[in-house]
Motif scaffolding. Structure first.
Motif, PDB file in Angstrom:
ATOM      1  N   GLU A  63      37.926  22.203  -9.553  1.00 21.60           N
ATOM      2  CA  GLU A  63      39.017  22.885 -10.241  1.00 21.60           C
ATOM      3  C   GLU A  63      40.251  23.060  -9.348  1.00 21.60           C
ATOM      4  O   GLU A  63      41.378  22.855  -9.797  1.00 21.60           O
ATOM      5  CB  GLU A  63      38.521  24.251 -10.737  1.00 21.60           C
ATOM      6  N   ASP A  64      40.039  23.408  -8.075  1.00 20.14           N
ATOM      7  CA  ASP A  64      41.192  23.687  -7.207  1.00 20.14           C
ATOM      8  C   ASP A  64      42.059  22.450  -6.985  1.00 20.14           C
ATOM      9  O   ASP A  64      43.258  22.561  -6.731  1.00 20.14           O
ATOM     10  CB  ASP A  64      40.742  24.290  -5.858  1.00 20.14           C
ATOM     11  N   LEU A  67      44.624  22.212 -10.192  1.00 18.68           N
ATOM     12  CA  LEU A  67      45.426  23.357 -10.634  1.00 18.68           C
ATOM     13  C   LEU A  67      46.889  22.999 -10.861  1.00 18.68           C
ATOM     14  O   LEU A  67      47.531  23.539 -11.766  1.00 18.68           O
ATOM     15  CB  LEU A  67      45.299  24.516  -9.632  1.00 18.68           C
ATOM     16  N   LEU A  68      47.453  22.093 -10.045  1.00 16.57           N
ATOM     17  CA  LEU A  68      48.858  21.714 -10.232  1.00 16.57           C
ATOM     18  C   LEU A  68      49.061  21.025 -11.578  1.00 16.57           C
ATOM     19  O   LEU A  68      50.056  21.291 -12.262  1.00 16.57           O
ATOM     20  CB  LEU A  68      49.334  20.796  -9.098  1.00 16.57           C
ATOM     21  N   ARG A  70      47.258  21.472 -14.182  1.00 16.58           N
ATOM     22  CA  ARG A  70      47.000  22.451 -15.236  1.00 16.58           C
ATOM     23  C   ARG A  70      48.284  23.144 -15.693  1.00 16.58           C
ATOM     24  O   ARG A  70      48.425  23.511 -16.865  1.00 16.58           O
ATOM     25  CB  ARG A  70      46.009  23.497 -14.739  1.00 16.58           C
ATOM     26  N   GLN A  71      49.221  23.347 -14.775  1.00 16.88           N
ATOM     27  CA  GLN A  71      50.468  24.034 -15.129  1.00 16.88           C
ATOM     28  C   GLN A  71      51.223  23.307 -16.241  1.00 16.88           C
ATOM     29  O   GLN A  71      51.996  23.915 -16.974  1.00 16.88           O
ATOM     30  CB  GLN A  71      51.362  24.167 -13.892  1.00 16.88           C
ATOM     31  N   ASP A  72      51.009  21.998 -16.360  1.00 17.07           N
ATOM     32  CA  ASP A  72      51.699  21.215 -17.382  1.00 17.07           C
ATOM     33  C   ASP A  72      50.961  21.195 -18.715  1.00 17.07           C
ATOM     34  O   ASP A  72      51.436  20.593 -19.678  1.00 17.07           O
ATOM     35  CB  ASP A  72      51.860  19.757 -16.908  1.00 17.07           C
ATOM     36  N   ASP A  74      48.832  22.960 -22.003  1.00 18.69           N
ATOM     37  CA  ASP A  74      48.733  24.155 -22.840  1.00 18.69           C
ATOM     38  C   ASP A  74      47.272  24.331 -23.256  1.00 18.69           C
ATOM     39  O   ASP A  74      46.859  23.862 -24.309  1.00 18.69           O
ATOM     40  CB  ASP A  74      49.640  24.001 -24.067  1.00 18.69           C
ATOM     41  N   GLN A  77      42.934  30.009 -23.499  1.00 20.01           N
ATOM     42  CA  GLN A  77      41.885  30.751 -22.799  1.00 20.01           C
ATOM     43  C   GLN A  77      41.584  31.986 -23.647  1.00 20.01           C
ATOM     44  O   GLN A  77      42.426  32.865 -23.782  1.00 20.01           O
ATOM     45  CB  GLN A  77      42.377  31.147 -21.403  1.00 20.01           C
ATOM     46  N   HIS A 166      46.197  13.593 -18.725  1.00 16.47           N
ATOM     47  CA  HIS A 166      46.297  14.994 -19.146  1.00 16.47           C
ATOM     48  C   HIS A 166      45.166  15.353 -20.115  1.00 16.47           C
ATOM     49  O   HIS A 166      44.651  16.472 -20.091  1.00 16.47           O
ATOM     50  CB  HIS A 166      47.657  15.263 -19.786  1.00 16.47           C
ATOM     51  N   ASN A 177      36.929  26.891 -18.728  1.00 15.31           N
ATOM     52  CA  ASN A 177      37.258  28.177 -19.362  1.00 15.31           C
ATOM     53  C   ASN A 177      36.131  28.635 -20.284  1.00 15.31           C
ATOM     54  O   ASN A 177      35.785  29.821 -20.333  1.00 15.31           O
ATOM     55  CB  ASN A 177      38.550  28.059 -20.178  1.00 15.31           C
TER      56      ASN A 177
END
Length: 195
Positions: A63-64, A67-68, A70-72, A74, A77, A166, A177
């Motif tokens: 996951e780590d 993360l970058l 993921r910001q893009d 939607d 959760q 994506h 999640n």
């Protein structure tokens, strides 16, 4: 996450002032908790199997590292704050569990599209989620808690992604999640068994 324990933690006001300790001796309620703890454990195992497939098939495992990206995206959760011990409200916790199951049920269509060879596993998982939601609704009705009936057809839009990459990363986060959601729901149910 999954959700039953939370719902049953705070029904005291809904049950005409009956303390929760009276519920703990209710055999039907205890049977409901035990059965659905097992059910939730099975669902968690199926989600973990899908996570392993995403890792093995797409090399998306950590996951780590994602993360970058993921910001893009939607990615929904589903909240479960009413199922945590400090803010526990049985009625709203159970409702949050059911609403979350509904969100993840729709989101899993993206996983099915990504792993068509494993559509059977996804469909089994969706069926189990629908059954768990139905069990919770029935228990809420038995306890005299307010319930919301969702339409059987899924009204929530399935997430859309701008690229195949994506789509893959989005699917990774949907499963991550959902696994956290299930863990919270499981803890809530288990807590109810110990009251």
């Amino acid at each position: 996450a999954l959700l039953l324990a939370v719902l049953l933690w705070a029904p005291w006001w809904a049950l005409h002032g009956a303390p929760l300790t009276e519920l703990s001796g209710d055999q039907d309620f205890q049977l409901f908790l035990q059965r659905n703890l097992e059910f939730t454990r099975k669902i968690r195992g199926d989600v973990a199997a899908l996570q392993r497939l995403v890792c093995d098939t797409l090399q998306l495992c950590k996951e780590d590292e994602l993360l970058l990206v993921r910001q893009d995206l939607d990615i929904a959760q589903a909240p479960l704050e009413q199922c945590h011990r400090r803010t526990f409200q049985a009625e709203t916790c159970f409702s949050q569990i059911r609403a979350g199951l509904r969100v993840y049920h729709g989101s899993l269509a993206t996983i099915r599209a990504l792993l068509p060879g494993h559509a059977g596993l996804v469909e089994t998982l969706q069926l189990d989620m629908a059954n768990l939601s139905s069990n919770i609704q029935q228990q809420m009705e038995d306890l005299g808690l307010a319930t919301v009936t969702y339409p059987t057809e899924n009204q929530d839009p399935v997430p859309t992604f701008s690229s195949q990459f994506h789509h893959q990363v989005g699917s990774f986060f949907i499963l991550a999640n959902f696994q956290r959601f299930l863990e919270t729901a499981y803890r809530a149910l288990r807590h109810l068994t110990s009251l």
